[in-house]
Design a protein around this motif. Structure first.
Motif, mmCIF file in Angstrom:
data_model
loop_
_atom_site.group_PDB
_atom_site.id
_atom_site.type_symbol
_atom_site.label_atom_id
_atom_site.label_comp_id
_atom_site.label_asym_id
_atom_site.label_seq_id
_atom_site.Cartn_x
_atom_site.Cartn_y
_atom_site.Cartn_z
ATOM 1 N N MET A 1 0.937 -1.274 -0.280
ATOM 2 C CA MET A 1 0.020 -0.022 0.074
ATOM 3 C C MET A 1 0.953 1.362 0.044
ATOM 4 N N ASN A 2 0.618 2.145 -0.740
ATOM 5 C CA ASN A 2 1.496 3.364 -1.146
ATOM 6 C C ASN A 2 0.783 4.479 -0.121
ATOM 7 N N ARG A 3 1.311 5.116 0.479
ATOM 8 C CA ARG A 3 1.046 6.123 1.381
ATOM 9 C C ARG A 3 1.380 7.407 0.749
ATOM 10 N N PRO A 4 0.733 8.598 1.079
ATOM 11 C CA PRO A 4 1.041 9.943 0.531
ATOM 12 C C PRO A 4 2.218 10.312 1.354
ATOM 13 N N PRO A 5 2.839 11.134 0.790
ATOM 14 C CA PRO A 5 3.973 11.922 1.712
ATOM 15 C C PRO A 5 3.459 12.646 2.984
ATOM 16 N N ALA A 6 4.057 12.589 3.890
ATOM 17 C CA ALA A 6 3.541 13.340 5.214
ATOM 18 C C ALA A 6 3.794 14.740 4.791
ATOM 19 N N ALA A 7 2.979 15.499 5.543
ATOM 20 C CA ALA A 7 2.985 16.821 5.488
ATOM 21 C C ALA A 7 4.194 17.448 6.467
ATOM 22 N N PRO A 8 5.053 18.665 5.882
ATOM 23 C CA PRO A 8 6.104 18.979 6.623
ATOM 24 C C PRO A 8 5.750 19.377 8.214
ATOM 25 N N MET A 9 6.383 19.333 9.078
ATOM 26 C CA MET A 9 6.243 19.910 10.272
ATOM 27 C C MET A 9 6.273 21.368 10.225
ATOM 28 N N PRO A 10 5.323 22.088 10.770
ATOM 29 C CA PRO A 10 5.559 23.332 10.971
ATOM 30 C C PRO A 10 6.639 23.859 11.798
ATOM 31 N N LEU A 11 7.235 24.978 11.533
ATOM 32 C CA LEU A 11 8.336 25.452 12.136
ATOM 33 C C LEU A 11 8.262 25.754 13.614
ATOM 34 N N GLU A 12 6.859 26.507 13.829
ATOM 35 C CA GLU A 12 6.504 26.663 15.288
ATOM 36 C C GLU A 12 6.512 25.467 16.069
ATOM 37 N N VAL A 13 6.021 24.290 15.646
ATOM 38 C CA VAL A 13 5.941 22.933 16.520
ATOM 39 C C VAL A 13 7.267 22.434 16.469
ATOM 40 N N ARG A 14 8.121 22.636 15.430
ATOM 41 C CA ARG A 14 9.658 22.159 15.500
ATOM 42 C C ARG A 14 10.382 22.837 16.502
ATOM 43 N N ASN A 15 10.141 24.011 16.611
ATOM 44 C CA ASN A 15 10.806 24.701 17.408
ATOM 45 C C ASN A 15 10.251 24.508 19.073
ATOM 46 N N LEU A 16 9.018 24.263 19.212
ATOM 47 C CA LEU A 16 8.503 24.069 20.531
ATOM 48 C C LEU A 16 9.006 22.777 21.049
ATOM 49 N N MET A 17 9.017 21.650 20.014
ATOM 50 C CA MET A 17 9.906 20.437 20.476
ATOM 51 C C MET A 17 11.277 20.356 20.857
ATOM 52 N N ARG A 18 12.047 21.430 20.224
ATOM 53 C CA ARG A 18 13.241 21.434 20.638
ATOM 54 C C ARG A 18 13.650 22.228 21.952
ATOM 55 N N ALA A 19 12.511 23.182 22.133
ATOM 56 C CA ALA A 19 12.615 23.827 23.513
ATOM 57 C C ALA A 19 12.232 22.907 24.501
ATOM 58 N N ARG A 20 11.561 21.874 24.425
ATOM 59 C CA ARG A 20 11.391 20.954 25.588
ATOM 60 C C ARG A 20 12.505 20.028 25.580
ATOM 61 N N GLN A 21 13.534 19.842 24.547
ATOM 62 C CA GLN A 21 14.468 18.847 24.790
ATOM 63 C C GLN A 21 15.355 19.324 25.959
ATOM 64 N N HIS A 22 16.036 18.335 26.395
ATOM 65 C CA HIS A 22 17.037 18.724 27.491
ATOM 66 C C HIS A 22 18.192 19.258 27.086
ATOM 67 N N PRO A 23 18.763 20.494 27.511
ATOM 68 C CA PRO A 23 19.860 21.121 26.922
ATOM 69 C C PRO A 23 20.992 20.379 26.817
ATOM 70 N N ALA A 24 21.290 19.085 27.506
ATOM 71 C CA ALA A 24 22.772 18.394 27.170
ATOM 72 C C ALA A 24 22.570 17.898 25.865
ATOM 73 N N ARG A 25 21.596 17.812 25.060
ATOM 74 C CA ARG A 25 21.419 17.343 23.922
ATOM 75 C C ARG A 25 22.378 18.256 22.859
ATOM 76 N N ALA A 26 22.680 19.465 23.207
ATOM 77 C CA ALA A 26 23.368 20.172 22.490
ATOM 78 C C ALA A 26 25.004 19.814 22.162
ATOM 79 N N ILE A 27 25.277 18.597 22.850
ATOM 80 C CA ILE A 27 26.716 18.114 22.808
ATOM 81 C C ILE A 27 26.551 16.597 22.515
ATOM 82 N N ASP A 28 27.686 16.105 21.851
ATOM 83 C CA ASP A 28 27.585 14.677 21.608
ATOM 84 C C ASP A 28 27.612 13.782 22.953
ATOM 85 N N CYS A 29 27.214 12.723 22.871
ATOM 86 C CA CYS A 29 27.176 11.650 24.242
ATOM 87 C C CYS A 29 28.421 10.983 24.040
#
Length: 101
Positions: A1-29
């Motif tokens: 079954m072929n699925r249509p491509p997903a809609a791109p994530m709005p920039l506001e949602v992407r920025n909100l998700m990044r804001a919720r990430q732990h700041p330690a993700r700014a460096i390599d583990c």
């Protein structure tokens, strides 16, 4: 079954998700090798973790904050009376979190 491509994530949602990430993700583990901005994973690489590894949080705190306990500057490892520690002091975590806020 072929699925249509997903809609791109709005920039506001992407920025909100990044804001919720732990700041330690700014460096390599140092534990699992996850690159900056990528979530930590198990050693086998099969599962992405919701929280960063303690070693990553410790490395982030060491990189971003001075330690009030042993009086070292950012990037310098914490120590206990001259003996190197494998993690940073709790107060350094607090300093790093206040800096990130």
């Amino acid at each position: 079954m072929n699925r249509p491509p997903a809609a791109p994530m709005p920039l506001e949602v992407r920025n909100l998700m990044r804001a919720r990430q732990h700041p330690a993700r700014a460096i390599d583990c140092p534990h699992c090798g996850a690159h900056d901005r990528d979530p930590c994973k198990t050693i086998s690489g099969r599962r992405l973790l919701t929280e960063p590894h303690p070693a990553r949080v410790s490395a982030w705190a060491q990189t971003t904050a001075c330690c009030p306990d042993c009086q070292v500057e950012p990037t310098v490892p914490c120590h206990d009376e001259g003996r190197a520690r494998t993690t940073v002091h709790d107060r350094r975590y607090q300093e790093a979190q206040e800096t990130a806020a």
